[in-house]
Design a protein around this motif. Structure first.
Motif, mmCIF file in Angstrom:
data_model
loop_
_atom_site.group_PDB
_atom_site.id
_atom_site.type_symbol
_atom_site.label_atom_id
_atom_site.label_comp_id
_atom_site.label_asym_id
_atom_site.label_seq_id
_atom_site.Cartn_x
_atom_site.Cartn_y
_atom_site.Cartn_z
ATOM 1 N N ILE A 30 0.832 -1.209 0.000
ATOM 2 C CA ILE A 30 0.000 0.000 0.000
ATOM 3 C C ILE A 30 0.863 1.255 0.000
ATOM 4 O O ILE A 30 0.660 2.182 -0.801
ATOM 5 N N LEU A 31 1.851 1.290 0.903
ATOM 6 C CA LEU A 31 2.697 2.484 0.997
ATOM 7 C C LEU A 31 3.542 2.671 -0.258
ATOM 8 O O LEU A 31 3.729 3.799 -0.731
ATOM 9 N N SER A 32 4.067 1.573 -0.799
ATOM 10 C CA SER A 32 4.862 1.675 -2.032
ATOM 11 C C SER A 32 3.999 2.179 -3.188
ATOM 12 O O SER A 32 4.455 2.990 -4.010
ATOM 13 N N SER A 33 2.763 1.711 -3.245
ATOM 14 C CA SER A 33 1.847 2.171 -4.295
ATOM 15 C C SER A 33 1.578 3.666 -4.167
ATOM 16 O O SER A 33 1.539 4.393 -5.165
ATOM 17 N N LEU A 34 1.403 4.124 -2.927
ATOM 18 C CA LEU A 34 1.155 5.548 -2.708
ATOM 19 C C LEU A 34 2.354 6.395 -3.134
ATOM 20 O O LEU A 34 2.199 7.474 -3.712
ATOM 21 N N VAL A 35 3.564 5.871 -2.843
ATOM 22 C CA VAL A 35 4.781 6.607 -3.237
ATOM 23 C C VAL A 35 4.886 6.694 -4.753
ATOM 24 O O VAL A 35 5.201 7.759 -5.313
ATOM 25 N N ILE A 36 4.614 5.578 -5.442
ATOM 26 C CA ILE A 36 4.685 5.571 -6.906
ATOM 27 C C ILE A 36 3.619 6.493 -7.495
ATOM 28 O O ILE A 36 3.876 7.244 -8.449
ATOM 29 N N MET A 37 2.426 6.458 -6.930
ATOM 30 C CA MET A 37 1.358 7.331 -7.404
ATOM 31 C C MET A 37 1.712 8.802 -7.194
ATOM 32 O O MET A 37 1.405 9.657 -8.024
ATOM 33 N N ALA A 38 2.390 9.089 -6.066
ATOM 34 C CA ALA A 38 2.788 10.473 -5.787
ATOM 35 C C ALA A 38 3.794 10.988 -6.810
ATOM 36 O O ALA A 38 3.897 12.194 -7.049
ATOM 37 N N SER A 39 4.552 10.051 -7.418
ATOM 38 C CA SER A 39 5.514 10.459 -8.451
ATOM 39 C C SER A 39 4.860 10.590 -9.827
ATOM 40 O O SER A 39 5.533 10.878 -10.814
ATOM 41 N N GLY A 40 3.533 10.348 -9.884
ATOM 42 C CA GLY A 40 2.806 10.495 -11.137
ATOM 43 C C GLY A 40 2.833 9.272 -12.024
ATOM 44 O O GLY A 40 2.547 9.365 -13.222
ATOM 45 N N LYS A 41 3.153 8.110 -11.472
ATOM 46 C CA LYS A 41 3.235 6.885 -12.259
ATOM 47 C C LYS A 41 2.205 5.857 -11.779
ATOM 48 O O LYS A 41 1.636 5.986 -10.692
ATOM 49 N N ASP A 42 2.026 4.824 -12.591
ATOM 50 C CA ASP A 42 1.061 3.767 -12.295
ATOM 51 C C ASP A 42 1.723 2.658 -11.478
ATOM 52 O O ASP A 42 2.632 1.987 -11.983
ATOM 53 N N PRO A 43 1.303 2.424 -10.228
ATOM 54 C CA PRO A 43 1.946 1.382 -9.410
ATOM 55 C C PRO A 43 1.698 -0.027 -9.943
ATOM 56 O O PRO A 43 2.584 -0.891 -9.832
ATOM 57 N N ILE A 44 0.515 -0.281 -10.515
ATOM 58 C CA ILE A 44 0.220 -1.616 -11.040
ATOM 59 C C ILE A 44 1.182 -1.957 -12.174
ATOM 60 O O ILE A 44 1.716 -3.075 -12.243
ATOM 61 N N HIS A 45 1.427 -0.997 -13.050
ATOM 62 C CA HIS A 45 2.362 -1.225 -14.154
ATOM 63 C C HIS A 45 3.785 -1.455 -13.626
ATOM 64 O O HIS A 45 4.514 -2.306 -14.151
ATOM 65 N N ALA A 46 4.143 -0.712 -12.571
ATOM 66 C CA ALA A 46 5.479 -0.868 -11.987
ATOM 67 C C ALA A 46 5.666 -2.269 -11.425
ATOM 68 O O ALA A 46 6.690 -2.931 -11.691
ATOM 69 N N PHE A 47 4.685 -2.759 -10.682
ATOM 70 C CA PHE A 47 4.776 -4.100 -10.105
ATOM 71 C C PHE A 47 4.779 -5.168 -11.201
ATOM 72 O O PHE A 47 5.469 -6.184 -11.088
ATOM 73 N N THR A 48 4.023 -4.941 -12.267
ATOM 74 C CA THR A 48 3.992 -5.892 -13.382
ATOM 75 C C THR A 48 5.352 -5.970 -14.064
ATOM 76 O O THR A 48 5.849 -7.062 -14.387
ATOM 77 N N VAL A 49 5.965 -4.806 -14.283
ATOM 78 C CA VAL A 49 7.298 -4.759 -14.905
ATOM 79 C C VAL A 49 8.317 -5.478 -14.028
ATOM 80 O O VAL A 49 9.156 -6.251 -14.521
ATOM 81 N N MET A 50 8.249 -5.237 -12.729
ATOM 82 C CA MET A 50 9.194 -5.849 -11.800
ATOM 83 C C MET A 50 9.059 -7.367 -11.786
ATOM 84 O O MET A 50 10.059 -8.099 -11.834
#
Length: 375
Positions: free
Chosen positions: A32-52
Motif C-alpha cells: 500500500i505504501l509503495s503504491s502511494l509513493v509511486i502514485m505520488a511520483s505520477g506513475k502507475d503502481p500496477i504497471h510498476a509491479f507488473t514490470v518488476m
C-alpha cells in the motif's frame, strides 16, 4: 474436553494466527505504501509491479539476484550474531573490506594448489575480520566504549588503511585508471554452478554453511543459549555463571569472522583481486536485511533475495521512466513495515498471553472449587 484443555487449544490457535499475521501485515502495508509513493511520483503502481515481476522472473535476472544475495546474506548473518547478543556491530562494512583486501594480497602472493590456497584465502579473510571486530569487543569490555562508536571509527580506519596500501609502490598494480592487488591464480578461483545464461557463484555453498552453523550454534548449543541469555539480561546471565565480558568479545570475534566472508563471492568468483572498484556498502545493507529477516537464518535468506530482486528490477524501472529513487524508497518502506508489523503483533501477543495466564488461573480455580464441592 475440559475447560482448561479448551483454553489451551484456543490460545495455541491464536499463537499460530499471530505468527502468520506479522508477515502478512507487513506485506500488505508495504504494498500500500509503495503504491502511494509511486502514485505520488505520477506513475502507475500496477504497471510498476507488473514490470518488476516480469523482468525479475527472467532466467538471467534470477541468476543475478542469487549471486547478489550471497554477500548480502553473509553480511546479514554477521550483523545478526551481534543483534542476538544485543550488540550493534555497525562495522561489518569495514571488516569485510579490510578482510577481502588482505585475503587478496595473500592469494596473489601465493602459488599453491587451489585445494590448499582457497582455504588459506578464506581463513585469512575470517581471521582479519575477526581481529578487526575484536578490537571493538576488547574496548567495550576493558574501557566501556560503545561498540557503535568504535566500529564506526574502525570503518573509517579500514578505508584509510586500504587506501594507503592500495598504491602502485606498495601492494597494488595499476590497471588503466584503477589500482588493484595482484590477481589470484586461476587454480584458486572458486567453482561455479553452470546455469543459463550465466553461472551461479559456488560461494553460495559458503552462505549455506554459515546459515546452518548460525542456526545450530545459536539455537542448539549451550554457547548459543549463553549468548542469547546475555543479550536478554546481562545481570541474570552473570548470576547464572556466564562471563559477560568473554561472551561480548567472543561474539564480536564470530561476527567479524563471518563479516570477513562477505567479500569472498566477489573476490573468488568475480574480480579475483581487490581494487578501487571493489563493492562497498554491503555491510550497511546487511543491517537492513538482518532486521527484515528478524535475525532468522531462513528469514534473512528470503530478505537477501528480496533485496536483490528490488535492485535488479529497479534497473528496468528506470528504462520505464520511473524515478531511480523509487527502489530505495521501497526498500526503506519494506524494512519499516516489517519492524513495525512485528512489534505491533508482539505487543498484541503479550497482551494475549497475559489474558491466557489469567484465564488458565481462573479455570484451575474453578476446577478446584468443583472438586472441593464434590468432596
Amino acid at each position: 474436553m475440559s475447560q482448561l484443555e479448551g483454553l489451551r487449544a484456543k490460545f495455541t490457535k491464536e499463537k499460530l494466527i499471530l505468527a502468520l499475521a506479522a508477515p502478512l501485515l507487513a506485506i500488505v502495508a508495504a504494498l500500500i505504501l509503495s503504491s502511494l509513493v509511486i502514485m505520488a511520483s505520477g506513475k502507475d503502481p500496477i504497471h510498476a509491479f507488473t514490470v518488476m515481476l516480469d523482468f525479475g522472473s527472467k532466467s538471467d535476472s534470477q541468476v543475478w539476484i542469487i549471486n547478489k544475495a550471497i554477500p548480502y546474506y553473509l553480511s546479514a548473518a554477521a550483523v545478526a550474531i551481534g543483534f542476538r547478543m544485543n550488540l550493534f556491530n555497525i562495522g561489518v562494512d569495514g571488516q569485510y573490506r579490510v578482510a577481502a583486501f588482505f585475503a587478496a594480497v595473500v592469494g596473489g602472493a601465493l602459488s599453491l594448489p587451489g585445494v590448499i590456497q582457497i582455504p588459506v584465502i578464506i581463513l585469512t579473510a575470517m581471521a582479519v575480520g575477526a581481529v578487526w571486530a575484536g578490537i571493538a569487543g576488547v574496548l567495550k569490555t576493558t574501557r566501556g566504549v560503545s561498540e557503535v562508536i568504535t566500529t564506526i571509527m574502525l570503518n573509517s580506519i579500514a578505508g584509510s588503511l586500504i587506501g594507503y596500501f592500495l598504491s602502485e609502490d606498495r601492494l597494488a598494480v595499476k590497471d588503466g585508471n584503477l589500482f588493484h592487488t595482484t590477481n589470484i591464480p586461476a587454480s584458486s578461483h572458486f567453482f561455479t554452478i553452470p546455469t543459463d545464461p550465466k553461472p551461479i557463484y559456488g560461494t553460495i555453498v559458503i552462505a549455506i554453511v554459515i546459515g546452518l552453523a548460525y542456526w545450530f550454534v545459536l539455537g542448539r548449543t549451550r554457547f548459543g543459549f549463553d549468548l542469547r541469555a546475555v543479550g536478554r539480561n546481562e545481570s541474570a546471565a552473570s548470576a547464572s555463571g556466564v562471563s559477560v565480558k568473554r561472551m561480548v568479545v567472543t561474539s564480536m570475534l564470530l561476527s567479524g569472522a563471518v563479516a570477513g566472508l562477505v567479500g569472498m563471492p566477489t573476490l573468488l568468483n568475480e574480480s579475483y583481486n581487490y581494487g578501487t572498484d571493489f563493492p562497498a556498502g554491503v555491510g550497511f545493507t546487511g543491517i537492513a536485511i538482518a532486521l527484515l529477516g528478524r535475525n532468522h537464518p531462513i528469514g534473512m535468506a528470503f530478505a537477501a533475495l528480496l533485496w536483490g530482486f528490488l535492485e535488479r528490477t529497479g534497473i528496468q524501472l528506470e528504462f520505464e521512466e520511473y524515478a531511480q529513487e523509487i527502489v530505495g524508497v521501497m526498500q526503506g518502506v519494506i524494512v519499516l513495515c516489517v519492524v513495525i508489523a512485528y512489534e505491533t503483533v508482539r505487543r498484541y501477543g503479550l497482551r494475549a498471553q497475559q489474558r491466557k495466564v489469567g484465564a488458565e488461573l481462573g479455570a484451575r480455580a474453578a476446577t478446584q472449587d468443583k472438586a472441593e464441592v464434590s468432596a
